[in-house]
Design a protein around this motif. Structure first.
Motif, PDB file in Angstrom:
ATOM      1  N   GLY A 202       0.790  -1.237   0.000  1.00  0.00           N
ATOM      2  CA  GLY A 202       0.000   0.000   0.000  1.00  0.00           C
ATOM      3  C   GLY A 202       0.820   1.284   0.000  1.00  0.00           C
ATOM      4  O   GLY A 202       1.745   1.463  -0.799  1.00  0.00           O
TER       5      GLY A 202
ATOM      6  N   GLY B  52       0.303   0.536  10.212  1.00  0.00           N
ATOM      7  CA  GLY B  52      -0.937   0.696  10.974  1.00  0.00           C
ATOM      8  C   GLY B  52      -2.005  -0.250  10.476  1.00  0.00           C
ATOM      9  O   GLY B  52      -1.912  -0.781   9.374  1.00  0.00           O
TER      10      GLY B  52
ATOM     11  N   ASN C 270       4.666   4.699   9.132  1.00  0.00           N
ATOM     12  CA  ASN C 270       3.439   4.419   8.387  1.00  0.00           C
ATOM     13  C   ASN C 270       2.643   3.209   8.859  1.00  0.00           C
ATOM     14  O   ASN C 270       1.426   3.166   8.706  1.00  0.00           O
ATOM     15  CB  ASN C 270       3.853   4.219   6.915  1.00  0.00           C
ATOM     16  CG  ASN C 270       2.800   3.527   6.097  1.00  0.00           C
ATOM     17  OD1 ASN C 270       1.766   4.129   5.773  1.00  0.00           O
ATOM     18  ND2 ASN C 270       3.026   2.273   5.745  1.00  0.00           N
TER      19      ASN C 270
ATOM     20  N   LEU D   4      10.508  -5.986  10.599  1.00  0.00           N
ATOM     21  CA  LEU D   4      10.290  -5.133  11.770  1.00  0.00           C
ATOM     22  C   LEU D   4       8.820  -5.118  12.167  1.00  0.00           C
ATOM     23  O   LEU D   4       7.974  -4.615  11.431  1.00  0.00           O
ATOM     24  CB  LEU D   4      10.761  -3.698  11.489  1.00  0.00           C
ATOM     25  CG  LEU D   4      10.380  -2.657  12.556  1.00  0.00           C
ATOM     26  CD1 LEU D   4      10.932  -3.033  13.920  1.00  0.00           C
ATOM     27  CD2 LEU D   4      10.842  -1.258  12.155  1.00  0.00           C
TER      28      LEU D   4
ATOM     29  N   THR E 220      -9.836   7.873   2.232  1.00  0.00           N
ATOM     30  CA  THR E 220      -9.836   6.472   1.795  1.00  0.00           C
ATOM     31  C   THR E 220      -8.961   6.318   0.552  1.00  0.00           C
ATOM     32  O   THR E 220      -9.177   6.984  -0.456  1.00  0.00           O
ATOM     33  CB  THR E 220     -11.266   6.005   1.497  1.00  0.00           C
ATOM     34  OG1 THR E 220     -12.075   6.283   2.641  1.00  0.00           O
ATOM     35  CG2 THR E 220     -11.304   4.513   1.205  1.00  0.00           C
TER      36      THR E 220
ATOM     37  N   VAL F  43       6.692  -3.166  14.532  1.00  0.00           N
ATOM     38  CA  VAL F  43       6.901  -1.902  15.245  1.00  0.00           C
ATOM     39  C   VAL F  43       6.384  -1.936  16.682  1.00  0.00           C
ATOM     40  O   VAL F  43       6.682  -1.041  17.468  1.00  0.00           O
ATOM     41  CB  VAL F  43       6.288  -0.691  14.495  1.00  0.00           C
ATOM     42  CG1 VAL F  43       6.924  -0.531  13.125  1.00  0.00           C
ATOM     43  CG2 VAL F  43       4.773  -0.806  14.399  1.00  0.00           C
TER      44      VAL F  43
ATOM     45  N   MET G  12       1.891   8.725  10.287  1.00  0.00           N
ATOM     46  CA  MET G  12       0.698   8.377   9.524  1.00  0.00           C
ATOM     47  C   MET G  12      -0.552   8.547  10.388  1.00  0.00           C
ATOM     48  O   MET G  12      -0.819   7.747  11.285  1.00  0.00           O
ATOM     49  CB  MET G  12       0.800   6.926   9.030  1.00  0.00           C
ATOM     50  CG  MET G  12      -0.440   6.452   8.294  1.00  0.00           C
ATOM     51  SD  MET G  12      -1.025   7.561   7.011  1.00  0.00           S
ATOM     52  CE  MET G  12      -0.174   6.922   5.567  1.00  0.00           C
ATOM     53  N   ALA G  13      -1.301   9.622  10.095  1.00  0.00           N
ATOM     54  CA  ALA G  13      -2.599   9.803  10.747  1.00  0.00           C
ATOM     55  C   ALA G  13      -3.676   9.305   9.774  1.00  0.00           C
ATOM     56  O   ALA G  13      -3.489   8.286   9.097  1.00  0.00           O
ATOM     57  CB  ALA G  13      -2.787  11.256  11.149  1.00  0.00           C
ATOM     58  N   SER G  14      -4.760  10.019   9.663  1.00  0.00           N
ATOM     59  CA  SER G  14      -5.880   9.636   8.790  1.00  0.00           C
ATOM     60  C   SER G  14      -6.917  10.756   8.924  1.00  0.00           C
ATOM     61  O   SER G  14      -6.887  11.525   9.902  1.00  0.00           O
ATOM     62  CB  SER G  14      -6.499   8.314   9.279  1.00  0.00           C
ATOM     63  OG  SER G  14      -7.806   8.138   8.768  1.00  0.00           O
TER      64      SER G  14
ATOM     65  N   PRO H 188      -4.513  10.780   5.203  1.00  0.00           N
ATOM     66  CA  PRO H 188      -5.200  10.420   3.960  1.00  0.00           C
ATOM     67  C   PRO H 188      -6.685  10.154   4.180  1.00  0.00           C
ATOM     68  O   PRO H 188      -7.101   9.686   5.244  1.00  0.00           O
ATOM     69  CB  PRO H 188      -4.505   9.121   3.518  1.00  0.00           C
ATOM     70  CG  PRO H 188      -3.257   9.021   4.333  1.00  0.00           C
ATOM     71  CD  PRO H 188      -3.547   9.749   5.613  1.00  0.00           C
TER      72      PRO H 188
HETATM   73  N1  LIG Z   1      -5.751   2.983   2.952  1.00  0.00           N
HETATM   74  C1  LIG Z   1      -6.430   3.971   3.512  1.00  0.00           C
HETATM   75  O1  LIG Z   1      -7.540   4.308   3.122  1.00  0.00           O
HETATM   76  C2  LIG Z   1      -5.798   4.757   4.639  1.00  0.00           C
HETATM   77  C3  LIG Z   1      -6.367   5.997   4.984  1.00  0.00           C
HETATM   78  C4  LIG Z   1      -5.801   6.728   6.024  1.00  0.00           C
HETATM   79  C5  LIG Z   1      -4.708   6.225   6.706  1.00  0.00           C
HETATM   80  N2  LIG Z   1      -4.199   5.022   6.354  1.00  0.00           N
HETATM   81  C6  LIG Z   1      -3.050   4.533   7.125  1.00  0.00           C
HETATM   82  O2  LIG Z   1      -1.964   4.250   6.246  1.00  0.00           O
HETATM   83  C7  LIG Z   1      -1.148   3.248   6.834  1.00  0.00           C
HETATM   84  C8  LIG Z   1      -0.853   2.186   5.806  1.00  0.00           C
HETATM   85  O3  LIG Z   1      -2.078   1.680   5.355  1.00  0.00           O
HETATM   86  P1  LIG Z   1      -2.261   0.926   3.956  1.00  0.00           P
HETATM   87  O4  LIG Z   1      -3.637   1.230   3.510  1.00  0.00           O
HETATM   88  O5  LIG Z   1      -1.118   1.186   3.057  1.00  0.00           O
HETATM   89  O6  LIG Z   1      -2.242  -0.585   4.523  1.00  0.00           O
HETATM   90  P2  LIG Z   1      -1.686  -1.974   3.964  1.00  0.00           P
HETATM   91  O7  LIG Z   1      -2.412  -3.000   4.734  1.00  0.00           O
HETATM   92  O8  LIG Z   1      -1.719  -2.003   2.467  1.00  0.00           O
HETATM   93  O9  LIG Z   1      -0.154  -1.951   4.424  1.00  0.00           O
HETATM   94  C9  LIG Z   1       0.190  -1.948   5.778  1.00  0.00           C
HETATM   95  C10 LIG Z   1       1.523  -2.651   5.961  1.00  0.00           C
HETATM   96  O10 LIG Z   1       1.841  -2.616   7.356  1.00  0.00           O
HETATM   97  C11 LIG Z   1       2.373  -3.868   7.713  1.00  0.00           C
HETATM   98  N3  LIG Z   1       2.204  -4.108   9.153  1.00  0.00           N
HETATM   99  C12 LIG Z   1       1.108  -4.578   9.797  1.00  0.00           C
HETATM  100  N4  LIG Z   1       1.360  -4.710  11.105  1.00  0.00           N
HETATM  101  C13 LIG Z   1       2.644  -4.306  11.284  1.00  0.00           C
HETATM  102  C14 LIG Z   1       3.499  -4.216  12.409  1.00  0.00           C
HETATM  103  N5  LIG Z   1       3.078  -4.599  13.638  1.00  0.00           N
HETATM  104  N6  LIG Z   1       4.753  -3.746  12.246  1.00  0.00           N
HETATM  105  C15 LIG Z   1       5.192  -3.378  11.019  1.00  0.00           C
HETATM  106  N7  LIG Z   1       4.445  -3.459   9.905  1.00  0.00           N
HETATM  107  C16 LIG Z   1       3.183  -3.927  10.042  1.00  0.00           C
HETATM  108  C17 LIG Z   1       1.622  -4.878   6.865  1.00  0.00           C
HETATM  109  O11 LIG Z   1       2.346  -6.104   6.748  1.00  0.00           O
HETATM  110  C18 LIG Z   1       1.494  -4.136   5.538  1.00  0.00           C
HETATM  111  O12 LIG Z   1       2.593  -4.411   4.679  1.00  0.00           O
HETATM  112  C19 LIG Z   1      -1.885   2.767   8.089  1.00  0.00           C
HETATM  113  O13 LIG Z   1      -1.318   3.391   9.230  1.00  0.00           O
HETATM  114  C20 LIG Z   1      -3.293   3.257   7.867  1.00  0.00           C
HETATM  115  O14 LIG Z   1      -3.985   3.476   9.079  1.00  0.00           O
HETATM  116  C21 LIG Z   1      -4.702   4.269   5.335  1.00  0.00           C
END
Ligand SMILES: NC(=O)c1ccc[n+]([C@@H]2O[C@H](COP(=O)([O-])OP(=O)(O)OC[C@H]3O[C@@H](n4cnc5c(N)ncnc54)[C@H](O)[C@@H]3O)[C@@H](O)[C@H]2O)c1
Length: 249
Positions: free
Chosen positions: A16, A89, A87, A59, A185, A61, A138-140, A183
């Motif tokens: 992502g 989450g 990032n 890692l 969605t 986190v 990384m907030a939201s 971000p």
């Molecule tokens: N996608 C959205 O709509 C959106 C919107 C706002 C904020 N966010 C935030 O963006 C961040 C990334 O989200 P994304 O949509 O790319 O998600 P994603 O699920 O595509 O990627 C998240 C990555 O984090 C890794 N991960 C999970 N637990 C972990 C841990 N304990 N330690 C290290 N890595 C770990 C996962 O293996 C994965 O590769 C998150 O913090 C999420 O809250 C996402």
């Protein structure tokens, strides 16, 4: 503008937004520590960085020991960490407040807040020694508002914004900037898993977006690069919404 050869450290870089941002840091001329709890996913992102310098690391986190070891590994390889993109989450399970288990609340807070705190702390330590550096947390949009069944996620992302301000206030006189991105969605595996499939995801979320579409991971990556580079040199403690107008409603 990012200094050529600077070292970027990205958490959750196997998928992502983290993956896209690791690629963007590399294109900007950085050496990149690509970290993820899923080592295979980190390795895939690293493999996609064709001619850049990259260090894939396993890692989780939420583990203080792993966070410390990962920063040590990067410092021992490259001697510096200039940019952290904090990032990693999760969204957590959709569940109303009165039905949420303690375990579910703790699980999301542990990763989204405590994990981010640990990585931010290690980055600050090395950046203070260097007298420079940037952190993007990384907030939201859920750090500003909320939605149904998202108490744990909303709480965690509000906390990230507070953590960003508190760290930025202390870091400013030491040459270190701390900001966050929020971000809307964004079409990533996280949101796909939440919605089930692409069409359900778009049908469910797009009506709330004045731009009439969802975000793309590369649009978040561009903002992270801007907040990490000299083009934003007077910006700190700020949370930048990247949301197609969502918060205007
Ligand atoms: N996608 C959205 O709509 C959106 C919107 C706002 C904020 N966010 C935030 O963006 C961040 C990334 O989200 P994304 O949509 O790319 O998600 P994603 O699920 O595509 O990627 C998240 C990555 O984090 C890794 N991960 C999970 N637990 C972990 C841990 N304990 N330690 C290290 N890595 C770990 C996962 O293996 C994965 O590769 C998150 O913090 C999420 O809250 C996402």
């Amino acid at each position: 503008m990012i200094e050529q050869g600077a070292v970027a450290f990205v958490t959750g870089a196997g998928s992502g937004i983290g993956r896209e941002t690791a690629l963007a840091f590399s294109r900007a001329g950085c050496r990149v520590a690509v970290t993820d709890i899923d080592m295979a996913a980190a390795g895939e992102t690293a493999a996609a960085i064709a001619d850049g310098q990259v260090l894939p690391l396993k890692l989780d986190v939420t583990s203080e020991a792993e966070v410390i070891a990962a920063f040590e590994a990067v410092l021992s390889r490259w001697g510096r960490v200039d940019h952290l993109f904090n990032n990693a989450g999760i969204r957590g399970q959709a569940c109303e407040a009165h039905e949420m288990s303690e375990a579910e609340f703790r699980r999301v807070l542990d990763l989204n807040v405590t994990g981010a705190f640990l990585c931010q702390r290690e980055a600050l330590r090395t950046m203070y020694t260097a007298g420079r550096g940037t952190i993007v947390n990384m907030a939201s949009i859920m750090g500003f508002t909320t939605g149904p069944g998202a108490l744990q996620y909303t709480t965690s992302k509000h906390a990230v914004i507070g953590m960003t301000k508190a760290a930025a206030f202390e870091a400013a006189p030491r040459g270190v900037r701390v900001n966050a991105v929020a971000p809307g969605t964004t079409e990533t595996p996280l949101m796909l898993a939440h919605a089930g499939d692409v069409q359900t995801m778009r049908d469910r979320y797009t009506p709330a977006y004045p731009m009439g579409r969802l975000g793309r991971p590369e649009e978040i990556a561009d903002a992270v690069i801007w907040l990490s580079g000299s083009a934003s040199s007077f910006v700190t403690g700020h949370t930048l919404a990247i949301d197609g107008g969502y918060l205007l409603r």
